[in-house]
Structures are given as C-alpha cells and as structure tokens.
Design a protein around this motif. Structure first.
Motif, short mmCIF file in Angstrom:
data_model
loop_
_atom_site.label_atom_id
_atom_site.label_comp_id
_atom_site.label_asym_id
_atom_site.label_seq_id
_atom_site.Cartn_x
_atom_site.Cartn_y
_atom_site.Cartn_z
N LEU A 53 5.23 6.31 2.77
CA LEU A 53 5.71 5.38 1.57
C LEU A 53 6.83 4.51 2.36
O LEU A 53 7.08 3.43 1.86
N GLN A 54 7.47 5.00 3.31
CA GLN A 54 8.42 4.12 4.04
C GLN A 54 7.72 2.90 4.70
O GLN A 54 8.43 2.08 4.85
N ASP A 55 6.47 2.88 4.82
CA ASP A 55 5.78 1.62 5.19
C ASP A 55 5.63 0.59 4.06
O ASP A 55 5.39 -0.52 4.53
N GLY A 75 -0.11 -1.28 -13.61
CA GLY A 75 -0.70 -1.05 -12.16
C GLY A 75 -0.02 -1.32 -11.08
O GLY A 75 1.25 -1.35 -11.32
N MET A 76 -0.34 -1.14 -9.80
CA MET A 76 0.26 -1.25 -8.71
C MET A 76 -0.38 -1.71 -7.54
O MET A 76 -1.69 -1.57 -7.65
N VAL A 77 0.22 -2.20 -6.76
CA VAL A 77 0.09 -2.75 -5.26
C VAL A 77 0.94 -2.23 -4.30
O VAL A 77 2.16 -2.49 -4.59
N PHE A 78 0.69 -1.95 -2.99
CA PHE A 78 1.47 -1.88 -1.88
C PHE A 78 1.10 -3.24 -0.76
O PHE A 78 -0.08 -3.30 -0.71
N LEU A 79 1.76 -3.11 -0.14
CA LEU A 79 1.81 -4.06 1.16
C LEU A 79 2.43 -3.52 2.23
O LEU A 79 3.75 -3.27 2.09
#
Length: 180
Positions: A53-55, A75-79
């Motif tokens: 998760l730190q990324d 909703g969700m999205v990571f980058l």
C-alpha cells in the motif's frame, strides 16, 4: 445523487478499503473462473496488495475513491510508479452499486491526471482479457494494447499470465492525452 472523487493520502486511509479490496479480489477470481481460467487462491492477491500500500500513497503513488453524498464508496483505483517515466493503474474496481454512473471513467481520469501531474510520460496497466467492461472503458479513453512490461504483476505469472492484457496511454505535456 452526486459523485465525488477523493484522493487518499495515507496508508491507513487506503487500508480502510480492505473490505472493498477483498470484494475486488473475489470478483476478479470468480470472473476468471466463469471465463474458463483455472481457480487460484485470492488470499495471495489480497495479501500482496495490502503489503504494498505504501506504493499507492504520496510520495510514490496515488489512491482515489469515488463516493456518493453519504460517503459510501462507489469505486476505487490506485496508481503506482512503473519504471522510468511511467505510472501504472492498479485495482480499478466499481462494485455493483456504482456501475452505470460513470464511476470507472471518473476514477481513471483522476488517475491519469495524477500521473500527468507527477510528470509521467505514460500510464500503463495490466488486466485480464475477461474484464470486458474495463477494457472497453480503457480503449474509449485512448489506451492501446502493448507488450508486457517488466513491472507488471501479471508478466510471467503461471496462472494469470495467459489471461493478461497490457495497455498504455501516452501522456502529452499539454494535458491533451485522454479522449473525452
């Protein structure tokens, strides 16, 4: 009902999405099995996501949630960083309650804007070929297929690798990359 996109800034905030991440993992695993892929243990994917998760929070990456007026997650999205000059979209998920309202599009656009703001030249992603609605969205926004990239979680995976698709969106310095 209004839709708002919120940027998460700490690992603790993103960790609060664990129930949604677990739903995402179950959805992906079940959809792959329906498409004919071998069953695999979703716990590994969830554990790997939680361990990194730190990324997806500053200063390295970004995490976004879409919420309604009552703060329900739609909703969700990571980058995350993905090699020199690149960012990678991860874990785009819109649960049934958020589908058909433009949530996925809004989240991808937020991620692309963040990548551009961070100075990335390209946004990459990996997905599985069975996730047709997501792939259609990416194509509509200008993403094109490409070969596997070494930072991908799916590159070389013995179970998911054969189902993988890789895409990218080149970013222009003027902010005119994404198709509206």
């Amino acid at each position: 009902m209004s839709l708002r996109i919120r940027r998460l800034v700490s690992v603790d905030e993103v960790h609060g999405l664990t129930p949604h991440l677990a739903d995402y993992v179950r959805f992906v695993c079940d959809d792959l099995v329906r498409a004919g892929a071998p069953r695999f243990q979703p716990d590994g994917l969830l554990s790997k996501t939680l361990a990194h998760l730190q990324d997806v929070v500053p200063p390295r990456g970004y995490a976004f949630v879409a919420e309604d007026d009552g703060d329900a997650v739609l909703g969700m999205v990571f980058l995350r960083p993905s090699g020199a000059g690149a960012m990678e979209i991860k874990r785009l998920y819109v649960p049934p309650a958020g589908r058909g309202m433009g949530v996925g599009r809004a989240l991808v656009m937020a991620a692309v804007a963040a990548a551009q703001e961070a100075g990335a030249a390209v946004v990459r992603l990996d997905s599985t070929r069975n996730l047709t609605p997501a792939l259609d969205l990416y194509r509509k926004l200008g993403f094109v297929e490409r070969d596997a990239f070494p930072e991908s979680d799916l590159a070389g995976d013995p179970v998911l690798g054969p189902w993988a698709i890789y895409m990218e969106l080149p970013l222009s310095p003027q902010g005119q990359s994404i198709q509206r």
